[in-house]
Design a protein around this motif. Structure first.
Motif: not given
Ligand SMILES: [Zn+2]
Length: 506
Positions: A125, A128, A145
């Motif tokens: 990701c 992140c 997220l």
């Molecule tokens: Zn993420």
């Protein structure tokens, strides 16, 4: 006595938002509290200038990375200055000394055989800047997220730090030091993260993909993973690895949002253990802000609270006050410009500012520009004085992050009592009769001396406005260490110019 408070260093791939403002203002309030208690303080805040997201943000604006980082660094610093955050050190991870120290830490861990090179195939990701396990992703395969950002499939060779050898030791540390993670809900969450074997932590990124970072000292084809580099700021800010950092480090408290509990509660302690360094004293974790009605803030809904807009409209102390007063430790709290405006008008304006203005203007008008000396005190005078001392005593004791809202609340509650006292005593009636003139003097003195104590306490939360009020009252320097002490205003002394402290805003 020393205390070292850190905020996270913020990614500069966008402008500063309310979350950044919040953590840094809370750190500032804790600093002011501890300084008032006589502690020597170090507060660091700043920016994380490395990583893929920053690199791409610069490219999107068609700017050189150096110019981009310069622009954003200044923007963040300006916001913290306008918020009245009295930081002692502003972190920029592009600083040479920081980079050298990070490389030194990596080399030391590498030399112990705790870093291995291996192939990694899996999901990544970008939001992140982290590799994700299948179990980390949502049912439709996205990062929870970053649901709007597609995760990528990667197949890379990288360097990894072995984490599992330290898991039991970290759990033991948490068990032995209940203060290590506060509040308890997040300590439990961290224990949960550590309940299963830990995978190795990828600490490098190939330069083919990411160039903005600290060169890996043992392989020139890689830069350091941005989290590894960023976390090390907490040590490099205070001069590590040179001597002299130890006393600060022993008293280090990290303020963090709950979204970064894992890097601070798992990666960082294990990095430190691997490097043979002691752990920070404490992680103080907070929840997040959401829009009114509990709706997540987003540009499309239009409920994003921009700290600068709020400061321009209401003044910095309206924002500081709202953040201090209305955060809840272990659940998300609501914020909107309307909520901030209401709280500002109803609490700071109606309860604190208005009483100061009425009592001080009355005193100046009726007592020839002065604060009159009090006569004998009656039971009501003694009662309100006692309430004010008790309500503000919290500000003369050590304050933890989670204590801030209740201590702010106590000041507002006692302000209600002060308003009631003032209304019941009705100095405007007492002044009419020569027999009650001395009684009028006493009421005015008691009211303004109580307000002086309240303002001294408020110096820790809204220093700008509280400082102005103390000038109006011609108050002496507050005692150090601070405690609420009565009768510090001089009777028969001139009052300063009385301004409206919190002008009403619609
Ligand atoms: Zn993420």
């Amino acid at each position: 006595m020393k205390s070292y408070i850190t905020t996270p260093i913020y990614y500069v791939n966008g402008s500063p938002h309310i979350g950044h403002a919040f953590t840094s203002v809370m750190a500032d309030i804790l600093k002011r509290n501890r300084v008032a208690l006589g502690y020597e303080l170090m507060l660091s805040t700043g920016v994380d200038e490395h990583g893929q997201k920053n690199q791409e943000a610069a490219a999107e604006l068609d700017m050189s990375v150096t110019d981009y980082l310069e622009m954003r660094g200044k923007e963040f610093r300006d916001v913290f200055d306008r918020l009245g955050v009295a930081y002692d050190y502003f972190v920029r991870t592009s600083r040479e000394g920081h980079k050298t120290a990070v490389a030194g830490m990596e080399q030391a861990i590498f030399d112990k055989g705790l870093i291995v090179k291996k192939q990694y195939t899996g999901t990544y990701c970008k939001g992140c800047e982290e590799f994700k396990k299948e179990s980390d992703l949502t049912d439709d395969g996205q990062c929870p997220l970053h649901p709007t950002m597609k995760v990528e499939q990667t197949d890379e060779t990288n360097y990894f730090l072995k984490m599992e050898p330290y898991r039991e030791r970290l759990l033991q540390h948490i068990a032995d030091n209940p203060e290590f993670v506060q509040p308890e809900a997040f300590r439990n969450e961290l224990k949960q993260m550590l309940s299963e074997p830990l995978e190795d932590l990828c600490i490098s990124r190939p330069k083919a993909r990411v160039t903005l970072g600290v060169d890996l000292p043992f392989d020139p084809d890689f830069v350091t993973y941005v989290w590894f580099d960023a976390l090390a700021n907490y040590l490099t800010n205070i001069g590590w690895p040179e001597d002299g950092y130890e006393d600060w480090w022993a008293e280090c408290e990290h303020l963090i949002g709950k979204d970064i509990l894992k890097p601070h509660g798992v990666y960082w302690p294990i990095m430190l253990m691997a490097a043979g360094l002691p752990l920070p004293k404490k992680l103080s974790v907070h929840s997040h802000w959401v829009g009114a009605g509990g709706v997540k803030m987003s540009k499309s809904i239009g409920n994003v609270v921009d700290p600068i807009e709020v400061i321009d409209k209401l003044g910095v102390d309206a924002l500081r006050w709202y953040l201090a007063r209305h955060m809840r430790a272990d659940s998300d709290s609501q914020i909107s410009v309307d909520l901030i405006t209401q709280t500002y008008n109803s609490e700071l304006g109606n309860k604190v500012g208005n009483l100061l203005s009425r009592a001080a203007k009355f005193s100046k008008a009726r007592f020839d520009g002065t604060l009159p000396a009090p006569g004998p005190l009656n039971a009501q005078d003694e009662a309100i004085r006692k309430s004010v001392v008790e309500a503000t005593r919290g500000m003369s004791a050590w304050m933890n992050l989670a204590d801030i809202p209740a201590r702010a609340q106590a000041i507002i509650t006692v302000s209600d009592e002060m308003n009631n006292y003032f209304a019941e005593q009705a100095p405007w009636d007492l002044i009419k009769n020569e027999d009650t003139r001395e009684r009028c003097q006493t009421v005015i003195y008691v009211t303004l001396d109580c307000l002086r104590i309240v303002m001294e306490a408020l110096l820790q939360i809204i220093p700008g406005s509280a400082g102005k009020a103390l000038k109006m009252l011609n108050a002496p320097e507050p005692p150090l260490p601070w405690t609420p002490e009565l009768d510090k205003l001089q009777g028969d002394s001139e009052l300063g110019e009385i301004e409206t402290l919190f002008p009403r805003v619609q």
